[in-house]
Design a protein around this motif. Sequence first.
Motif, PDB file in Angstrom:
ATOM      1  N   ILE A 116       0.789  -1.265   0.086  1.00 43.99           N
ATOM      2  CA  ILE A 116       0.004  -0.173   0.086  1.00 43.99           C
ATOM      3  C   ILE A 116       0.819   1.267   0.170  1.00 43.99           C
ATOM      4  CG2 ILE A 116      -1.550   1.217   1.431  1.00 43.99           C
ATOM      5  CD1 ILE A 116      -2.831  -1.108   2.252  1.00 43.99           C
ATOM      6  N   LEU A 117       0.363   2.269  -0.690  1.00 44.90           N
ATOM      7  CA  LEU A 117       0.844   3.651  -0.609  1.00 44.90           C
ATOM      8  C   LEU A 117      -0.646   4.612  -0.372  1.00 44.90           C
ATOM      9  CD1 LEU A 117       2.540   6.153  -1.138  1.00 44.90           C
ATOM     10  CD2 LEU A 117       1.548   5.930  -3.408  1.00 44.90           C
ATOM     11  N   CYS A 118      -0.510   4.970   0.803  1.00 44.98           N
ATOM     12  CA  CYS A 118      -1.776   5.640   1.489  1.00 44.98           C
ATOM     13  C   CYS A 118      -1.345   7.381   1.466  1.00 44.98           C
ATOM     14  CB  CYS A 118      -2.063   5.253   2.679  1.00 44.98           C
ATOM     15  SG  CYS A 118      -3.660   6.086   3.305  1.00 44.98           S
ATOM     16  N   GLU A 119      -2.456   8.028   0.900  1.00 46.55           N
ATOM     17  CA  GLU A 119      -2.286   9.534   1.014  1.00 46.55           C
ATOM     18  C   GLU A 119      -2.052   9.785   2.311  1.00 46.55           C
ATOM     19  OE1 GLU A 119      -1.706  12.473  -0.044  1.00 46.55           O
ATOM     20  OE2 GLU A 119      -1.404  11.635  -2.228  1.00 46.55           O
ATOM     21  N   LYS A 120      -1.356  11.064   2.555  1.00 51.78           N
ATOM     22  CA  LYS A 120      -1.229  11.523   3.968  1.00 51.78           C
ATOM     23  C   LYS A 120      -2.474  12.444   4.025  1.00 51.78           C
ATOM     24  CE  LYS A 120      -1.442  15.786   2.218  1.00 51.78           C
ATOM     25  NZ  LYS A 120      -2.537  16.774   2.652  1.00 51.78           N
ATOM     26  N   PRO A 121      -2.882  12.808   5.482  1.00 52.81           N
ATOM     27  CA  PRO A 121      -2.465  11.953   6.742  1.00 52.81           C
ATOM     28  C   PRO A 121      -2.678  10.629   6.630  1.00 52.81           C
ATOM     29  CG  PRO A 121      -4.117  13.131   7.313  1.00 52.81           C
ATOM     30  CD  PRO A 121      -4.040  13.279   5.848  1.00 52.81           C
ATOM     31  N   LEU A 122      -1.806   9.696   7.049  1.00 56.18           N
ATOM     32  CA  LEU A 122      -2.053   8.127   6.937  1.00 56.18           C
ATOM     33  C   LEU A 122      -3.430   7.933   7.670  1.00 56.18           C
ATOM     34  CD1 LEU A 122      -1.357   5.416   6.311  1.00 56.18           C
ATOM     35  CD2 LEU A 122      -0.107   5.189   8.234  1.00 56.18           C
ATOM     36  N   THR A 123      -3.591   8.332   9.014  1.00 62.98           N
ATOM     37  CA  THR A 123      -4.720   8.471   9.806  1.00 62.98           C
ATOM     38  C   THR A 123      -5.131   9.724  10.377  1.00 62.98           C
ATOM     39  OG1 THR A 123      -3.632   7.595  11.733  1.00 62.98           O
ATOM     40  CG2 THR A 123      -4.461   5.782  10.182  1.00 62.98           C
ATOM     41  N   LEU A 124      -6.221   9.749  11.358  1.00 62.64           N
ATOM     42  CA  LEU A 124      -6.506  10.647  12.038  1.00 62.64           C
ATOM     43  C   LEU A 124      -5.974  10.802  13.320  1.00 62.64           C
ATOM     44  CD1 LEU A 124      -9.756  11.829  10.573  1.00 62.64           C
ATOM     45  CD2 LEU A 124      -7.884  13.211  10.221  1.00 62.64           C
ATOM     46  N   SER A 125      -5.330   9.745  13.820  1.00 59.05           N
ATOM     47  CA  SER A 125      -4.938   9.370  15.201  1.00 59.05           C
ATOM     48  C   SER A 125      -3.637   8.822  15.339  1.00 59.05           C
ATOM     49  CB  SER A 125      -6.131   8.716  16.124  1.00 59.05           C
ATOM     50  OG  SER A 125      -6.181   7.599  15.693  1.00 59.05           O
ATOM     51  N   LEU A 126      -2.971   8.968  16.344  1.00 57.47           N
ATOM     52  CA  LEU A 126      -1.586   8.266  16.576  1.00 57.47           C
ATOM     53  C   LEU A 126      -1.893   6.551  16.715  1.00 57.47           C
ATOM     54  CD1 LEU A 126       1.428   8.092  16.979  1.00 57.47           C
ATOM     55  CD2 LEU A 126       1.016   8.652  19.479  1.00 57.47           C
ATOM     56  N   LEU A 127      -3.047   6.312  17.440  1.00 57.10           N
ATOM     57  CA  LEU A 127      -3.379   4.819  17.484  1.00 57.10           C
ATOM     58  C   LEU A 127      -3.574   4.319  16.192  1.00 57.10           C
ATOM     59  CD1 LEU A 127      -3.770   2.620  19.364  1.00 57.10           C
ATOM     60  CD2 LEU A 127      -6.324   3.379  19.637  1.00 57.10           C
ATOM     61  N   GLY A 128      -4.319   4.865  15.354  1.00 56.17           N
ATOM     62  CA  GLY A 128      -4.705   4.402  14.226  1.00 56.17           C
ATOM     63  C   GLY A 128      -3.514   4.169  13.291  1.00 56.17           C
ATOM     64  N   THR A 129      -2.556   5.008  13.207  1.00 56.58           N
ATOM     65  CA  THR A 129      -1.382   5.101  12.495  1.00 56.58           C
ATOM     66  C   THR A 129      -0.577   3.728  13.164  1.00 56.58           C
ATOM     67  OG1 THR A 129      -1.010   7.222  11.956  1.00 56.58           O
ATOM     68  CG2 THR A 129       0.811   6.147  12.078  1.00 56.58           C
ATOM     69  N   GLN A 130      -0.471   3.751  14.213  1.00 61.54           N
ATOM     70  CA  GLN A 130       0.298   2.410  15.061  1.00 61.54           C
ATOM     71  C   GLN A 130      -0.366   1.121  14.679  1.00 61.54           C
ATOM     72  OE1 GLN A 130       0.127   3.922  18.980  1.00 61.54           O
ATOM     73  NE2 GLN A 130       2.427   4.847  18.970  1.00 61.54           N
ATOM     74  N   GLU A 131      -1.506   0.941  14.591  1.00 62.89           N
ATOM     75  CA  GLU A 131      -2.312  -0.097  14.215  1.00 62.89           C
ATOM     76  C   GLU A 131      -1.734  -0.583  12.966  1.00 62.89           C
ATOM     77  OE1 GLU A 131      -6.142   0.279  17.044  1.00 62.89           O
ATOM     78  OE2 GLU A 131      -6.464   0.747  14.914  1.00 62.89           O
ATOM     79  N   LEU A 132      -1.902   0.369  12.028  1.00 62.95           N
ATOM     80  CA  LEU A 132      -1.556   0.025  10.372  1.00 62.95           C
ATOM     81  C   LEU A 132      -0.366  -0.225  10.211  1.00 62.95           C
ATOM     82  CD1 LEU A 132      -3.898   2.690   8.484  1.00 62.95           C
ATOM     83  CD2 LEU A 132      -4.267   0.423   8.973  1.00 62.95           C
ATOM     84  N   LEU A 133       0.735   0.464  11.082  1.00 69.95           N
ATOM     85  CA  LEU A 133       2.140  -0.034  10.731  1.00 69.95           C
ATOM     86  C   LEU A 133       2.562  -1.269  11.607  1.00 69.95           C
ATOM     87  CD1 LEU A 133       3.805   3.420  11.806  1.00 69.95           C
ATOM     88  CD2 LEU A 133       3.292   2.330   9.424  1.00 69.95           C
ATOM     89  N   ALA A 134       1.939  -1.504  12.440  1.00 67.34           N
ATOM     90  CA  ALA A 134       1.952  -2.785  13.204  1.00 67.34           C
ATOM     91  C   ALA A 134       1.540  -4.194  12.227  1.00 67.34           C
ATOM     92  CB  ALA A 134       1.370  -2.708  14.610  1.00 67.34           C
ATOM     93  N   GLU A 135       0.553  -3.867  11.520  1.00 63.46           N
ATOM     94  CA  GLU A 135      -0.295  -4.778  10.571  1.00 63.46           C
ATOM     95  C   GLU A 135       0.670  -4.838   9.454  1.00 63.46           C
ATOM     96  OE1 GLU A 135      -3.479  -7.320   9.551  1.00 63.46           O
ATOM     97  OE2 GLU A 135      -3.421  -6.261  11.331  1.00 63.46           O
ATOM     98  N   ALA A 136       1.043  -3.933   8.994  1.00 65.06           N
ATOM     99  CA  ALA A 136       2.091  -4.131   7.707  1.00 65.06           C
ATOM    100  C   ALA A 136       3.232  -4.736   8.061  1.00 65.06           C
ATOM    101  CB  ALA A 136       2.262  -2.485   7.276  1.00 65.06           C
ATOM    102  N   GLN A 137       3.943  -4.528   9.283  1.00 64.30           N
ATOM    103  CA  GLN A 137       4.994  -5.216   9.810  1.00 64.30           C
ATOM    104  C   GLN A 137       4.829  -6.596   9.847  1.00 64.30           C
ATOM    105  OE1 GLN A 137       5.943  -2.460  12.926  1.00 64.30           O
ATOM    106  NE2 GLN A 137       6.863  -0.723  11.170  1.00 64.30           N
ATOM    107  N   ALA A 138       3.800  -6.861  10.581  1.00 61.39           N
ATOM    108  CA  ALA A 138       3.426  -8.216  10.959  1.00 61.39           C
ATOM    109  C   ALA A 138       3.652  -9.049   9.424  1.00 61.39           C
ATOM    110  CB  ALA A 138       2.240  -8.477  11.841  1.00 61.39           C
ATOM    111  N   ARG A 139       3.028  -8.495   8.514  1.00 64.66           N
ATOM    112  CA  ARG A 139       2.628  -9.234   7.200  1.00 64.66           C
ATOM    113  C   ARG A 139       3.795  -9.014   6.386  1.00 64.66           C
ATOM    114  NH1 ARG A 139      -2.599 -10.963   6.386  1.00 64.66           N
ATOM    115  NH2 ARG A 139      -4.100 -10.641   8.128  1.00 64.66           N
ATOM    116  N   ARG A 140       4.870  -8.142   6.737  1.00 58.95           N
ATOM    117  CA  ARG A 140       6.057  -8.002   5.979  1.00 58.95           C
ATOM    118  C   ARG A 140       5.721  -7.356   4.337  1.00 58.95           C
ATOM    119  NH1 ARG A 140      10.749  -8.949   7.714  1.00 58.95           N
ATOM    120  NH2 ARG A 140      11.602  -8.862   5.633  1.00 58.95           N
TER     121      ARG A 140
END
Length: 271
Positions: free
Chosen positions: A32-56
């Motif tokens: 995924i390439l997602c337009e900025k801002p990635l989300t509207l909250s820090l928690l939302g951003t952290q959730e997506l980053l963690a999901e992407a990293q877990a799935r490599r």
Amino acid sequence: MCAYAVHVIYVATIHPYHHAVCRLFLQNNRNILCEKPLTLSLLGTQELLAEAQARRLFFMEGYWSRCFPVYDRIRQELRKGTLGDVRLVIANICLPLDDVPRIRQKCLGGGGLMDIGCYAVQAANIVFPGKPEKIEVQGSFFEEGVDAGGSITLRYSGGGLASLCYHTAVADGCNRLAIMGSKGNIVVPGHFWCPDRLLTPSGEQVYPFPEFTFDFLFDNSIGFIYEINCVRECLTKGYTESPVMPHEDTETIMYILEEIQRQLGVSYDFP
């Protein structure tokens, strides 16, 4: 019947839907390439980053500015130390969005910070990576309750300062990015979020845009080719994040933006 391989998905919905759409595609193992801002909250951003990293999976927030040749040159100058001890970043971005209905509506992710002010924050992050020691902001507001503009001060360890201003009003000639050090300055005049030139201690550097024969709605939109090429190179090399827009920067920028939201009193009902 032809079959096409989907190598990467570009998420360009309005802000409130980034989290849900990105999560859907990540759970289906898509880059995924997602337009900025990635989300509207820090928690939302952290959730997506963690999901992407877990799935490599490859996952990048689309601050297209980072991919322009001008920003490559800025990073080179900073690495070489030609500015000496960098002490101050000043970024001003004003775009006439007052009459855009969405910018006034919280339910659509409205507000100047998340549309344009974030470009100034990401510029400061290039110069001063990591979280600031102190964040202060003053804002002005639309009648609907979201921010029309703001003045932000970031103070970093070691004494570095960033003074960032954004507004949705017309301000011709006011836009620019300046990076000031003990030995010299860098100035990116005009559209520093999509630039084609800059002034360095060794003189003006110009990076002409590729030629094109079609019309765009917004200034310098041909510059998206730099982001496209960046993503292609990352996928070709098997990267899961972009060297010019790493996950750490995405999380740090969102940390700053969320604190600015808190001080402005603007919050969203979306992750």
